[in-house]
Design a protein around this motif. Sequence first.
Motif, PDB file in Angstrom:
ATOM      1  N   ASP A  42       0.808  -1.219   0.000  1.00  9.01           N
ATOM      2  CA  ASP A  42       0.000   0.000   0.000  1.00  9.01           C
ATOM      3  C   ASP A  42       0.839   1.265   0.000  1.00  9.01           C
ATOM      4  N   GLY A  43       1.952   1.230  -0.658  1.00  4.53           N
ATOM      5  CA  GLY A  43       2.782   2.425  -0.771  1.00  4.53           C
ATOM      6  C   GLY A  43       3.400   2.475  -2.150  1.00  4.53           C
ATOM      7  N   PRO A  44       4.059   3.575  -2.474  1.00  5.29           N
ATOM      8  CA  PRO A  44       4.734   3.651  -3.768  1.00  5.29           C
ATOM      9  C   PRO A  44       5.784   2.545  -3.895  1.00  5.29           C
ATOM     10  N   ASP A  45       5.843   1.939  -5.032  1.00  2.00           N
ATOM     11  CA  ASP A  45       6.806   0.875  -5.335  1.00  2.00           C
ATOM     12  C   ASP A  45       6.580  -0.401  -4.524  1.00  2.00           C
ATOM     13  N   GLU A  46       5.412  -0.562  -3.921  1.00  2.00           N
ATOM     14  CA  GLU A  46       5.110  -1.773  -3.151  1.00  2.00           C
ATOM     15  C   GLU A  46       3.798  -2.377  -3.647  1.00  2.00           C
ATOM     16  N   GLN A  47       3.541  -3.609  -3.255  1.00  2.00           N
ATOM     17  CA  GLN A  47       2.337  -4.311  -3.703  1.00  2.00           C
ATOM     18  C   GLN A  47       1.080  -3.671  -3.113  1.00  2.00           C
ATOM     19  N   PRO A  48      -0.021  -3.654  -3.877  1.00  2.00           N
ATOM     20  CA  PRO A  48      -1.242  -3.011  -3.383  1.00  2.00           C
ATOM     21  C   PRO A  48      -2.096  -3.943  -2.530  1.00  2.00           C
ATOM     22  N   PHE A  49      -2.658  -3.401  -1.460  1.00  2.00           N
ATOM     23  CA  PHE A  49      -3.632  -4.119  -0.631  1.00  2.00           C
ATOM     24  C   PHE A  49      -5.040  -3.596  -0.884  1.00  2.00           C
ATOM     25  N   ALA A  50      -5.166  -2.516  -1.646  1.00  2.00           N
ATOM     26  CA  ALA A  50      -6.461  -1.871  -1.877  1.00  2.00           C
ATOM     27  C   ALA A  50      -7.470  -2.875  -2.420  1.00  2.00           C
ATOM     28  N   GLY A  51      -8.675  -2.802  -1.897  1.00  2.00           N
ATOM     29  CA  GLY A  51      -9.745  -3.676  -2.365  1.00  2.00           C
ATOM     30  C   GLY A  51      -9.821  -4.999  -1.643  1.00  2.00           C
ATOM     31  N   LEU A  52      -8.870  -5.290  -0.748  1.00  2.00           N
ATOM     32  CA  LEU A  52      -8.894  -6.555  -0.012  1.00  2.00           C
ATOM     33  C   LEU A  52      -9.560  -6.410   1.361  1.00  2.00           C
ATOM     34  N   GLY A  53      -9.611  -5.211   1.891  1.00  2.00           N
ATOM     35  CA  GLY A  53     -10.205  -4.996   3.204  1.00  2.00           C
ATOM     36  C   GLY A  53      -9.363  -5.524   4.343  1.00  2.00           C
ATOM     37  N   LEU A  54      -8.054  -5.452   4.213  1.00  2.00           N
ATOM     38  CA  LEU A  54      -7.148  -5.972   5.241  1.00  2.00           C
ATOM     39  C   LEU A  54      -6.938  -4.943   6.343  1.00  2.00           C
ATOM     40  N   ALA A  55      -7.924  -4.797   7.191  1.00  2.00           N
ATOM     41  CA  ALA A  55      -7.844  -3.869   8.318  1.00  2.00           C
ATOM     42  C   ALA A  55      -7.398  -4.624   9.560  1.00  2.00           C
ATOM     43  N   ASP A  56      -6.854  -3.894  10.517  1.00  2.00           N
ATOM     44  CA  ASP A  56      -6.414  -4.496  11.768  1.00  2.00           C
ATOM     45  C   ASP A  56      -7.607  -5.184  12.441  1.00  2.00           C
ATOM     46  N   GLY A  57      -7.474  -6.463  12.757  1.00  2.00           N
ATOM     47  CA  GLY A  57      -8.532  -7.231  13.402  1.00  2.00           C
ATOM     48  C   GLY A  57      -9.435  -7.980  12.440  1.00  2.00           C
ATOM     49  N   ALA A  58      -9.303  -7.762  11.137  1.00  2.00           N
ATOM     50  CA  ALA A  58     -10.125  -8.465  10.142  1.00  2.00           C
ATOM     51  C   ALA A  58      -9.620  -9.892   9.952  1.00  2.00           C
TER      52      ALA A  58
END
Length: 167
Positions: A42-58
């Motif tokens: 979830d940062g520049p030059d890194e793999q995206p987590f967007a759309g997965l819903g990986l929140a703390d406690g999920a």
Amino acid sequence: MERAVVEEAAKKSALVWVRGPEGPARALWHVWHAGAVCLVGDGPDEQPFAGLGLADGARATVTARSKDKGGRLVSFTTLVREPAPGSEEWAETVAELKGKRLNAPDAERIAERWARECRVLRLTPAGGTEPLPDGSLAAAPLPTPATTRDRAPGSLPKLLLRGRRAR
């Protein structure tokens, strides 16, 4: 026995499929450390987590694949935890991830960039393994702006073969 299978499969595979509470599963590189699948993204030059819903406690489902054949070995449910940047747990996790991060543009200051711009996640197994599916789990590819070319020119095979004959 299930715990040993999960740990061994996650250690051997450099890539896991992660399906969060939202969206389809996504292939992510990881490191197995201290009983958890560790991810950075979830940062520049890194793999995206967007759309997965990986929140703390999920909760998320992780599927480990065979390193040599690429087939599914085991799927297991995990609890997502996001350690606070700068904490002892975060520092230990980042130390392991740094060693596996290939082609980092800023390898000497990568931990600072991850603390500032990225998310570091630990997916800890929380429950048993899921049964292997009977059928195919093939899914349509995710939308992308990338395109493929039209048909290859008819003369291309001749050009390619001519180069081999000359050798």
